[in-house]
Design an enzyme around this catalytic site. Structure first.
Site, short mmCIF file in Angstrom:
data_model
loop_
_atom_site.label_atom_id
_atom_site.label_comp_id
_atom_site.label_asym_id
_atom_site.label_seq_id
_atom_site.Cartn_x
_atom_site.Cartn_y
_atom_site.Cartn_z
N ARG A 87 -46.95 -19.99 -20.55
CA ARG A 87 -45.92 -19.41 -19.68
C ARG A 87 -44.52 -19.42 -20.31
O ARG A 87 -43.62 -18.71 -19.86
CB ARG A 87 -45.96 -20.25 -18.40
CG ARG A 87 -44.96 -20.05 -17.37
CD ARG A 87 -45.06 -21.14 -16.30
NE ARG A 87 -46.34 -21.19 -15.62
CZ ARG A 87 -46.64 -20.46 -14.54
NH1 ARG A 87 -45.77 -19.64 -14.04
NH2 ARG A 87 -47.84 -20.58 -13.99
N THR A 105 -47.57 -23.55 -12.04
CA THR A 105 -47.27 -22.87 -10.79
C THR A 105 -46.26 -23.69 -9.99
O THR A 105 -45.27 -23.17 -9.48
CB THR A 105 -48.56 -22.70 -9.97
OG1 THR A 105 -49.52 -22.00 -10.75
CG2 THR A 105 -48.31 -21.95 -8.68
N CYS A 106 -46.54 -24.98 -9.88
CA CYS A 106 -45.76 -25.86 -9.00
C CYS A 106 -44.26 -25.80 -9.32
O CYS A 106 -43.44 -25.51 -8.46
CB CYS A 106 -46.28 -27.28 -9.11
SG CYS A 106 -45.36 -28.45 -8.13
N ILE A 152 -50.53 -21.92 4.63
CA ILE A 152 -49.31 -22.63 4.25
C ILE A 152 -48.29 -21.70 3.59
O ILE A 152 -47.11 -21.73 3.91
CB ILE A 152 -49.64 -23.81 3.30
CG1 ILE A 152 -50.72 -24.69 3.91
CG2 ILE A 152 -48.40 -24.59 2.95
CD1 ILE A 152 -50.26 -25.82 4.74
N ILE A 153 -48.73 -20.88 2.65
CA ILE A 153 -47.78 -20.00 1.96
C ILE A 153 -47.17 -19.01 2.95
O ILE A 153 -45.95 -18.82 2.97
CB ILE A 153 -48.46 -19.24 0.80
CG1 ILE A 153 -48.82 -20.22 -0.32
CG2 ILE A 153 -47.57 -18.11 0.27
CD1 ILE A 153 -49.39 -19.61 -1.57
N GLY A 158 -54.86 -16.98 0.32
CA GLY A 158 -55.48 -18.07 -0.44
C GLY A 158 -55.28 -17.89 -1.93
O GLY A 158 -54.74 -16.88 -2.38
N ASP A 185 -56.29 -27.26 -10.00
CA ASP A 185 -56.65 -26.11 -9.15
C ASP A 185 -57.88 -25.34 -9.64
O ASP A 185 -58.49 -24.62 -8.86
CB ASP A 185 -55.49 -25.10 -9.09
CG ASP A 185 -54.41 -25.50 -8.09
OD1 ASP A 185 -54.44 -26.64 -7.60
OD2 ASP A 185 -53.55 -24.65 -7.80
N HIS A 191 -34.96 -49.60 13.65
CA HIS A 191 -34.41 -48.82 14.76
C HIS A 191 -32.97 -48.41 14.44
O HIS A 191 -32.22 -49.24 13.95
CB HIS A 191 -34.43 -49.66 16.03
CG HIS A 191 -33.81 -48.95 17.20
ND1 HIS A 191 -34.46 -47.94 17.86
CD2 HIS A 191 -32.58 -49.09 17.78
CE1 HIS A 191 -33.66 -47.49 18.82
NE2 HIS A 191 -32.52 -48.16 18.80
#
Ligand code: FAD
Ligand code: NAI
Length: 471
Positions: free
Chosen positions: A38, A44-45, A187-188, A277, A318, A450
């Site tokens: 690339r 990709t991430c 999600i996308i 997807g 992936d 708290h």
């Protein structure tokens, strides 16, 4: 061509899976090379996924909040304008500093970075077409395939990344579309749909199933977030499938109809986002030269130690089984190097969190109600709404809830599902609890500071084995 050099490990792909494995291998003293085509590391991430999308999600949320949610906080603002070009620049700055950071880590850990496209010449040799057009090759005692995934195309629509886009076009549009139709409410679709909806587009999400959020999201949580996103202006067409697309004119037309046969209509949009997807990417890898095949979903087949049928060739991320998530790839990267160097390694696939970075966020880990029902597990449920949490109230950001699912008999936590502000950070506690086999009582009896949002987490746990205090 130069003579092939022998490495302990050659990695094809410099995405999260590949680069983390490369660094870990360097740390373990292996002679390692990582091939990436690339032109920048991080896959990709970092380049077109997690990182640029989160930059746009963060800044579009800020813009939307300044436009619509300041008066009741006692802040009067003047003329608010979107400068999309600068919002994109901010995104690019984050991306480039992170990808360059990995190059630095490669140097620090003695990883050789080969800029080019790799393909198997034989079982131990990877031929590389370098970026300058020349060729070389590198030999590996071990080879790791980490070539990632690509978005699944929609038949009949041609992706030009301007009018018909994938997530890659959706993080780089030059102007805000008037009408955007999102095909696929996963999600996308919801993250990128949120960005453009906040920036002023009229966004309609067409989803085949009866619920949004994609695989894994609990049905009750999905309904909850859908209501909130609808309040923000997003439109939803559920149980609806896109039958045909026509992108020949400036306005794209989509024929849709009810998933189970029924009313048909045509939607028009100036931008269509295809988000149905992702699929494993192994094109031109020369798999045929070494006799490796993919399964019917394009995934490289591996055993529990990430080995293909050629045991010195392993696969992670992936392009093989499991959820397509960066942190899953990262866990596998560490485990696979441990298998190579020490013969053991471990990833708990039952405790990998999922986060959707809309506002509010949705996050979960473990099983959802439908999955437990299907498995015939007897479970109990405890919930707590953010509307009863003091910090959410002071932040004026109290949509959503925390939900625990625990074994009816033993109280062991089986799943945690959150929709609400900061859900993505809060799920880390749920993941740790699941990893350590905690009960809801373990969580409920742990002190939480708290006022914090995390108190909603504690009180949902209390509501599972007993009663919450504030609801
Ligand atoms: P990839 O990151 O795809 O990397 C593979 C690399 O291999 C690529 O850089 C590719 O150029 C290179 N390559 C391929 N073939 C060759 C070859 N023959 N020679 C040399 N190099 C090659 N996950 C999350 O966990 N959180 C998120 O918030 C999130 N957001 C996302 C948002 C979007 C828009 C998208 C698309 C994805 C998102 N993901 C997210 C998913 C995440 O990006 C992937 O799970 C992750 O990148 C997978 O890592 P990988 O290394 O397996 O593959
Ligand atoms: P997805 O699998 O999450 O969702 C796709 C959706 O499209 C599903 O709900 C499906 O029912 C629907 N669909 C499929 N075909 C359709 C059709 N013809 N018409 C209408 N709807 C249809 O996939 P998505 O959103 O493309 O994302 C891919 C992957 O990228 C995710 O699964 C995830 O692994 C990763 N990702 C993760 C992110 C995160 O962790 N925050 C962010 C973005 C992506």
């Amino acid at each position: 061509a130069t003579p092939a050099e022998e490495k302990d490990l050659v990695i094809i792909g410099g995405g999260v899976a590949g680069y983390v494995a490369a660094i870990k291998a360097g740390q373990e003293g292996l002679k390692v090379a990582c091939i990436e085509k690339r032109g920048s590391l991080g896959g990709t991430c970092l380049n077109v996924g997690c990182i640029p999308s989160k930059s746009l999600l963060n800044n579009s949320h800020l813009y939307h909040q300044i436009l619509h949610d300041t008066k009741n906080r006692g802040i009067d603002v003047g003329d608010v304008k979107l400068n999309l070009a600068n919002m994109m620049k901010a995104k690019e700055t984050s991306v480039s500093s992170l990808t360059k950071g990995i190059e630095f880590l490669f140097k620090k850990n003695n990883v050789e970075y080969i800029k080019g496209t790799g393909a198997f010449a034989d079982e131990h040799t990877v031929a590389v077409r370098l970026q300058d057009g020349s060729e070389t090759s590198v030999r590996g005692k071990n080879i790791l395939i980490a070539t990632g995934s690509e978005s699944t195309p929609f038949p009949g629509l041609t992706i030009d990344e301007k009018k018909v886009i994938t997530s890659t076009g959706a993080i780089a549009l030059e102007k805000v579309p008037k009408k955007m139709v999102v095909v696929g409410g996963g999600i996308i679709g919801l993250e990128m749909g949120s960005v453009w909806c906040r920036l002023g587009a009229e966004v309609t999400v067409v989803e085949f199933l009866g619920q949004i959020g994609g695989p894994g999201m609990d049905a009750e949580i999905s309904k909850n977030i859908q209501k909130t996103l609808a309040k923000q202006g997003m439109k939803f067409m559920l149980n609806t499938k896109v039958v045909k697309g026509d992108d020949s004119a400036e306005i794209v037309k989509l024929d849709v109809e009810a998933a189970k046969g029924g009313k048909a209509q045509t939607l028009e949009a100036d931008v269509v986002l295809v988000a149905i997807g992702r699929r494993p990417y192994t094109a031109n890898l020369g798999l045929e030269n070494i006799g490796l095949e993919t399964d019917n979903r394009g995934r490289l087949v591996i055993d529990s130690e990430y080995r293909t049928k050629l045991p010195h060739i392993r696969v992670i991320g992936d392009c093989t089984f499991g959820p397509m998530l960066a942190h899953k790839a990262e866990e596998e990267a560490v485990a696979v190097i441990e298998f190579i160097t020490k013969n053991y390694g471990h990833v708990n696939y039952g405790a990998i969190p999922s986060v959707m970075y809309t506002h509010p966020e949705v996050a979960w880990v473990g099983q959802n109600e439908a999955e437990l029902k299907e498995a015939g597990v007897k479970y109990k449920v405890g919930t707590f709404p953010f509307s009863a949490n003091s910090r959410a109230k002071t932040n004026q950001d109290s949509d959503g809830m925390v939900k625990f699912l625990a074994d009816a008999e033993t109280d062991r936590i089986l799943g945690v599902h959150i929709v609400g502000p900061n859900a993505g950070e809060m799920i880390a506690e749920g993941t740790l609890a699941l990893e350590y086999g905690a009960s809801t009582e373990d969580v409920g009896r742990t002190s939480h500071a708290h006022p914090t949002l995390a108190e909603a987490f504690k009180e949902a746990a209390m509501a599972t084995y007993g009663k919450a205090i504030h609801y």
